[in-house]
Write a protein that holds these residues in place. Structure first.
Motif, PDB file in Angstrom:
ATOM      1  N   THR A 309       0.815  -1.213   0.000  1.00  0.00           N
ATOM      2  CA  THR A 309       0.000   0.000   0.000  1.00  0.00           C
ATOM      3  C   THR A 309       0.849   1.263   0.000  1.00  0.00           C
ATOM      4  OG1 THR A 309      -1.790  -1.136   1.163  1.00  0.00           O
ATOM      5  CG2 THR A 309      -1.787   1.260   1.240  1.00  0.00           C
ATOM      6  N   TYR A 310       1.835   1.327   0.910  1.00  0.00           N
ATOM      7  CA  TYR A 310       2.583   2.564   1.090  1.00  0.00           C
ATOM      8  C   TYR A 310       3.874   2.639   0.279  1.00  0.00           C
ATOM      9  CZ  TYR A 310      -0.607   3.969   4.755  1.00  0.00           C
ATOM     10  OH  TYR A 310      -1.735   4.352   5.430  1.00  0.00           O
ATOM     11  N   PHE A 311       4.214   1.572  -0.434  1.00  0.00           N
ATOM     12  CA  PHE A 311       5.427   1.607  -1.234  1.00  0.00           C
ATOM     13  C   PHE A 311       5.152   1.158  -2.679  1.00  0.00           C
ATOM     14  CE2 PHE A 311       6.900   1.391   3.132  1.00  0.00           C
ATOM     15  CZ  PHE A 311       7.921   2.331   3.145  1.00  0.00           C
ATOM     16  N   LEU A 312       4.869  -0.128  -2.889  1.00  0.00           N
ATOM     17  CA  LEU A 312       4.775  -0.650  -4.249  1.00  0.00           C
ATOM     18  C   LEU A 312       3.576  -0.116  -5.018  1.00  0.00           C
ATOM     19  CD1 LEU A 312       5.882  -4.396  -3.918  1.00  0.00           C
ATOM     20  CD2 LEU A 312       7.212  -2.392  -4.587  1.00  0.00           C
ATOM     21  N   PHE A 313       2.387  -0.118  -4.393  1.00  0.00           N
ATOM     22  CA  PHE A 313       1.186   0.297  -5.114  1.00  0.00           C
ATOM     23  C   PHE A 313       1.289   1.760  -5.551  1.00  0.00           C
ATOM     24  CE2 PHE A 313      -3.122   2.199  -4.951  1.00  0.00           C
ATOM     25  CZ  PHE A 313      -3.651   1.558  -6.066  1.00  0.00           C
ATOM     26  N   PHE A 314       1.621   2.629  -4.613  1.00  0.00           N
ATOM     27  CA  PHE A 314       1.732   4.044  -4.958  1.00  0.00           C
ATOM     28  C   PHE A 314       2.872   4.283  -5.945  1.00  0.00           C
ATOM     29  CE2 PHE A 314      -0.686   4.662  -0.965  1.00  0.00           C
ATOM     30  CZ  PHE A 314      -1.702   5.447  -1.482  1.00  0.00           C
ATOM     31  N   LEU A 315       3.958   3.515  -5.804  1.00  0.00           N
ATOM     32  CA  LEU A 315       5.055   3.634  -6.753  1.00  0.00           C
ATOM     33  C   LEU A 315       4.599   3.226  -8.150  1.00  0.00           C
ATOM     34  CD1 LEU A 315       8.061   4.204  -7.252  1.00  0.00           C
ATOM     35  CD2 LEU A 315       8.516   1.794  -6.717  1.00  0.00           C
ATOM     36  N   GLY A 316       3.787   2.162  -8.206  1.00  0.00           N
ATOM     37  CA  GLY A 316       3.272   1.713  -9.495  1.00  0.00           C
ATOM     38  C   GLY A 316       2.390   2.751 -10.159  1.00  0.00           C
ATOM     39  N   VAL A 317       1.516   3.368  -9.374  1.00  0.00           N
ATOM     40  CA  VAL A 317       0.636   4.412  -9.915  1.00  0.00           C
ATOM     41  C   VAL A 317       1.454   5.604 -10.398  1.00  0.00           C
ATOM     42  CG1 VAL A 317      -1.204   6.046  -9.368  1.00  0.00           C
ATOM     43  CG2 VAL A 317      -1.318   3.710  -8.485  1.00  0.00           C
ATOM     44  N   ILE A 318       2.415   6.016  -9.587  1.00  0.00           N
ATOM     45  CA  ILE A 318       3.244   7.182  -9.936  1.00  0.00           C
ATOM     46  C   ILE A 318       4.042   6.924 -11.208  1.00  0.00           C
ATOM     47  CG2 ILE A 318       5.212   8.571  -9.199  1.00  0.00           C
ATOM     48  CD1 ILE A 318       4.152   8.080  -6.288  1.00  0.00           C
ATOM     49  N   VAL A 319       4.679   5.761 -11.292  1.00  0.00           N
ATOM     50  CA  VAL A 319       5.513   5.443 -12.463  1.00  0.00           C
ATOM     51  C   VAL A 319       4.679   5.365 -13.731  1.00  0.00           C
ATOM     52  CG1 VAL A 319       6.944   3.657 -13.537  1.00  0.00           C
ATOM     53  CG2 VAL A 319       7.329   4.293 -11.149  1.00  0.00           C
ATOM     54  N   SER A 320       3.536   4.673 -13.656  1.00  0.00           N
ATOM     55  CA  SER A 320       2.701   4.526 -14.857  1.00  0.00           C
ATOM     56  C   SER A 320       2.154   5.873 -15.316  1.00  0.00           C
ATOM     57  CB  SER A 320       1.550   3.547 -14.581  1.00  0.00           C
ATOM     58  OG  SER A 320       0.706   4.033 -13.555  1.00  0.00           O
ATOM     59  N   ASP A 321       1.692   6.706 -14.359  1.00  0.00           N
ATOM     60  CA  ASP A 321       1.181   8.030 -14.721  1.00  0.00           C
ATOM     61  C   ASP A 321       2.286   8.915 -15.299  1.00  0.00           C
ATOM     62  OD1 ASP A 321      -1.254   7.215 -13.819  1.00  0.00           O
ATOM     63  OD2 ASP A 321      -1.291   8.458 -12.014  1.00  0.00           O
ATOM     64  N   ALA A 322       3.461   8.873 -14.652  1.00  0.00           N
ATOM     65  CA  ALA A 322       4.574   9.709 -15.113  1.00  0.00           C
ATOM     66  C   ALA A 322       5.016   9.326 -16.516  1.00  0.00           C
ATOM     67  CB  ALA A 322       5.744   9.587 -14.138  1.00  0.00           C
ATOM     68  N   LEU A 323       5.089   8.032 -16.775  1.00  0.00           N
ATOM     69  CA  LEU A 323       5.497   7.582 -18.104  1.00  0.00           C
ATOM     70  C   LEU A 323       4.480   7.986 -19.162  1.00  0.00           C
ATOM     71  CD1 LEU A 323       6.872   4.004 -17.321  1.00  0.00           C
ATOM     72  CD2 LEU A 323       8.193   5.982 -18.095  1.00  0.00           C
ATOM     73  N   PHE A 324       3.208   7.829 -18.819  1.00  0.00           N
ATOM     74  CA  PHE A 324       2.146   8.147 -19.784  1.00  0.00           C
ATOM     75  C   PHE A 324       2.153   9.635 -20.121  1.00  0.00           C
ATOM     76  CE2 PHE A 324      -2.231   9.270 -20.905  1.00  0.00           C
ATOM     77  CZ  PHE A 324      -2.468   8.377 -21.935  1.00  0.00           C
ATOM     78  N   VAL A 325       2.262  10.498 -19.094  1.00  0.00           N
ATOM     79  CA  VAL A 325       2.241  11.950 -19.313  1.00  0.00           C
ATOM     80  C   VAL A 325       3.503  12.388 -20.051  1.00  0.00           C
ATOM     81  CG1 VAL A 325       2.292  14.194 -18.171  1.00  0.00           C
ATOM     82  CG2 VAL A 325       0.760  12.404 -17.330  1.00  0.00           C
ATOM     83  N   THR A 326       4.655  11.868 -19.642  1.00  0.00           N
ATOM     84  CA  THR A 326       5.919  12.237 -20.296  1.00  0.00           C
ATOM     85  C   THR A 326       5.903  11.867 -21.767  1.00  0.00           C
ATOM     86  OG1 THR A 326       7.112  11.904 -18.213  1.00  0.00           O
ATOM     87  CG2 THR A 326       8.427  11.955 -20.231  1.00  0.00           C
ATOM     88  N   ASN A 327       5.287  10.730 -22.061  1.00  0.00           N
ATOM     89  CA  ASN A 327       5.245  10.262 -23.450  1.00  0.00           C
ATOM     90  C   ASN A 327       4.424  11.180 -24.350  1.00  0.00           C
ATOM     91  OD1 ASN A 327       6.039   7.945 -25.252  1.00  0.00           O
ATOM     92  ND2 ASN A 327       3.815   7.864 -25.541  1.00  0.00           N
ATOM     93  N   HIS A 333       8.869   6.022 -26.907  1.00  0.00           N
ATOM     94  CA  HIS A 333       8.555   4.781 -27.630  1.00  0.00           C
ATOM     95  C   HIS A 333       7.663   3.869 -26.778  1.00  0.00           C
ATOM     96  CE1 HIS A 333      11.513   5.990 -30.613  1.00  0.00           C
ATOM     97  NE2 HIS A 333      12.418   6.118 -29.646  1.00  0.00           N
ATOM     98  N   LEU A 334       6.791   4.539 -26.003  1.00  0.00           N
ATOM     99  CA  LEU A 334       5.878   3.805 -25.138  1.00  0.00           C
ATOM    100  C   LEU A 334       4.734   3.238 -25.965  1.00  0.00           C
ATOM    101  CD1 LEU A 334       5.506   3.174 -22.106  1.00  0.00           C
ATOM    102  CD2 LEU A 334       4.010   5.176 -21.968  1.00  0.00           C
ATOM    103  N   GLU A 335       4.572   1.941 -25.891  1.00  0.00           N
ATOM    104  CA  GLU A 335       3.531   1.268 -26.670  1.00  0.00           C
ATOM    105  C   GLU A 335       2.326   0.995 -25.779  1.00  0.00           C
ATOM    106  OE1 GLU A 335       5.333  -2.199 -28.266  1.00  0.00           O
ATOM    107  OE2 GLU A 335       6.854  -1.087 -29.418  1.00  0.00           O
ATOM    108  N   VAL A 336       1.504   2.014 -25.640  1.00  0.00           N
ATOM    109  CA  VAL A 336       0.282   1.871 -24.850  1.00  0.00           C
ATOM    110  C   VAL A 336      -0.818   1.386 -25.792  1.00  0.00           C
ATOM    111  CG1 VAL A 336      -1.339   3.011 -23.291  1.00  0.00           C
ATOM    112  CG2 VAL A 336       1.039   3.772 -23.386  1.00  0.00           C
TER     113      VAL A 336
END
Length: 428
Positions: A309-327, A333-336
Motif C-alpha cells: 500500500t505505502y510503497f509498491l502500489f503508490f510507486l506503481g501508480v506514480i511510475v505509470s502516470d509519469a510515463l504516460f504523461v511524459t510520453n 517509444h511507449l507502446e500503450v
C-alpha cells in the motif's frame, strides 16, 4: 525500458485491485455472520470485568464535554467502570471541563500530565493513563468520540467469549459526514477501510489492525508488551504487530460502534493523513527486517499489505502516470496498446464496484449522491493520497537520515453542529 516499467506498474496496480476485491468478498461474508453469535454470548451472563476507558486529550475543549457525556450513557455497570481522561498538558479549558465531571461522578477520573513527560503524543498519554487505571480490560477512545450505548458492552462481550482474542476492535462512523465534499470522501474511505481492510482480512486471515479508537485490550497483554511505543506516530498499527507477535489475535467485532469527527478542511486532513502515512511507513520499516522471524506468521499478510500500500502500489501508480504523461511530450517509444487502455478502464470500474459494494453494507450509504461522489473520488481524493504518501516518505527518510525527533500533530477539532450529532446522542 519504458514499456517494461509501464507494464510492471500496471501489474502491481492490478494485483492490489484484485486483492481488495478478494478482501471485499471476505468483508461481506463477515458482515453476514458476525452478529449470529451475540444472542448466545449474551445468554452466558458471564460476570462483568472491571473496565478502564482511557481518553487522551490535548486541547480538546471543543469536543471533550460531548465525549464525556457519551461515556456516561454507556450501558455498562458503573461500579465496574472507570473513565480516565488524560489531560495531556492542555493550555485550554480541557482540564477544567474534565474536573467538573470528575467532581460529579466518582467513576470519572482525570490525570493531569505536566512537562517534561507531557504533550509529546498519544502514546505517552495512554501510558500515563494505563499507570493510573485498575481495569482488567482497557478500552481506548479518542477525545472526539461518541460511542453508542452498547459499544463497550460488545467489546467486552467479544473478549469474554473468545479467550484466544487479545484485542477486540469495533467499528467507527463519521459523525460529520454530510458537512462538505471532503467529509463525504472521508466517510466513504472509512466505510471501505472497515469492510475491506478490516473485515476482509479478519475473515480470510484472522488478521485485523487496531485503530486509534474504539478497541479493548486485555490489561495482562498491554502490560506484558510494555505499553504503547512512544516513538510511533501510528501507535495503533505498531501495537497491532506486537500483539500478534506475542501469540494473540485481534477480533473485528463491528457491533461495537463509535462516531468520530473527521477533518473538515484540507489543511487539517493533510496534516492528519501525513502523520498516519509516516506512522505506517515507520511500522513497515521497523518490522519488515524481521518478517520471517515473527512468531505469528499470519501478521506477514499485514506487513506485506502495508508494504504494497505505502510503497509498491503508490510507486506503481506514480511510475505509470509519469510515463504516460511524459510520453505525450517526449517520445519514449511507449507502446500503450488497446490492451493497456482496456486494463486502465477496467481498473477504474473495478475500483468503483468495490467501493459501492462496501457502501451497500451500511444502511443509507448506497445512494445516487454517493455514486457520483465515488466517480469523482478516484480522480481527486485518491490521487491526492499519492502525493501525500510521497511527501510522508520524504519526511520519514529525512527524519532517519538527520536523526530528527518525531513531532506529534494533534488533529484540530471543530465545534459540532446539531445535525452532526449521532442519533444515539440526540435522544438524550
Amino acid at each position: 525500458m519504458a514499456n517494461l516499467l509501464f507494464y510492471l506498474s500496471l501489474t502491481v496496480i492490478w494485483i492490489m485491485l484484485l486483492y481488495h476485491m478478494f478482501l471485499m468478498q471476505g468483508g461481506y461474508f463477515h458482515y453476514l455472520r458476525y452478529a449470529r453469535s451475540i444472542p448466545d454470548w449474551e445468554k452466558n451472563e458471564l460476570p462483568k470485568p472491571m473496565v478502564s476507558i482511557l481518553i487522551p486529550a490535548h486541547n480538546e475543549e471543543v469536543v471533550i464535554e460531548r465525549t464525556i457525556k457519551a461515556m456516561l450513557r454507556l450501558e455498562y455497570p458503573k461500579e465496574k467502570l472507570e473513565i480516565i481522561v488524560i489531560n495531556d498538558n492542555s493550555s485550554d479549558r480541557t482540564g477544567e471541563i474534565c474536573d467538573s465531571y470528575a467532581a460529579k461522578y466518582p467513576y470519572v477520573k482525570v490525570v493531569h500530565t505536566k512537562p517534561p513527560h507531557a504533550g509529546k503524543g498519544k502514546s505517552g498519554a495512554l501510558n500515563q493513563g494505563l499507570a493510573h487505571s485498575t481495569g482488567e480490560i482497557i478500552v481506548v477512545y479518542d477525545a472526539d468520540n461518541t460511542p453508542e450505548r452498547k459499544a463497550v458492552h460488545y467489546l467486552v462481550l467479544a473478549l469474554q467469549n473468545d479467550p484466544q482474542a487479545g484485542v477486540a476492535v469495533g467499528k467507527f462512523r463519521v459523525v460529520n459526514a454530510a458537512k462538505n465534499l471532503l467529509t463525504h470522501f472521508i466517510n466513504i474511505e472509512t466505510i471501505c477501510f472497515q469492510w475491506m481492510a478490516q473485515a476482509g482480512r479478519f475473515f480470510w486471515f484472522r488478521v485485523t489492525t487496531i485503530p486509534g479508537t474504539n478497541f479493548a485490550i486485555r490489561r495482562s497483554i498491554i502490560e506484558k508488551l510494555g505499553g504503547w511505543d512512544e516513538k510511533a506516530l501510528a501507535e495503533d498499527t505498531e501495537l497491532t504487530i506486537r500483539v500478534y507477535n506475542a501469540g494473540h489475535y485481534i477480533r473485528f467485532f463491528p457491533a461495537a460502534i463509535t462516531w468520530e469527527q473527521e477533518p473538515e478542511n484540507w489543511k487539517v486532513w493533510w496534516k492528519q493523513r501525513t502523520r498516519w502515512a509516516r506512522g505506517n511507513q515507520y511500522v513497515v520499516l521497523k518490522f519488515m527486517g524481521r518478517l520471517f522471524s515473527l512468531r505469528k506468521k499470519s501478521i506477514m499478510f499485514d506487513l506485506v499489505y502495508f508494504f504494497f500500500t505505502y510503497f509498491l502500489f503508490f510507486l506503481g501508480v506514480i511510475v505509470s502516470d509519469a510515463l504516460f504523461v511524459t510520453n505525450l511530450f517526449v517520445d519514449l517509444h511507449l507502446e500503450v496498446g488497446i490492451v493497456a487502455m482496456i486494463l486502465w478502464i477496467l481498473a477504474y470500474f473495478l475500483y468503483v464496484t468495490e467501493v459501492m459494494i462496501a457502501l451497500s453494507i451500511e444502511r443509507t450509504e448506497l445512494n445516487a449522491k454517493n455514486f457520483w461522489i465515488v466517480l469523482l473520488m478516484y480522480f481527486t481524493y485518491s490521487q491526492l493520497w499519492i502525493v501525500l504518501v510521497l511527501y510522508a516518505l520524504y519526511l520519514e527518510i529525512k527524519r532517519v537520515v538527520f536523526r530528527q525527533e518525531l513531532k506529534w500533530y494533534k488533529t484540530e477539532r471543530f465545534a459540532a453542529e446539531k445535525k452532526s450529532v449521532p442519533p444515539t446522542e440526540r435522544q438524550v
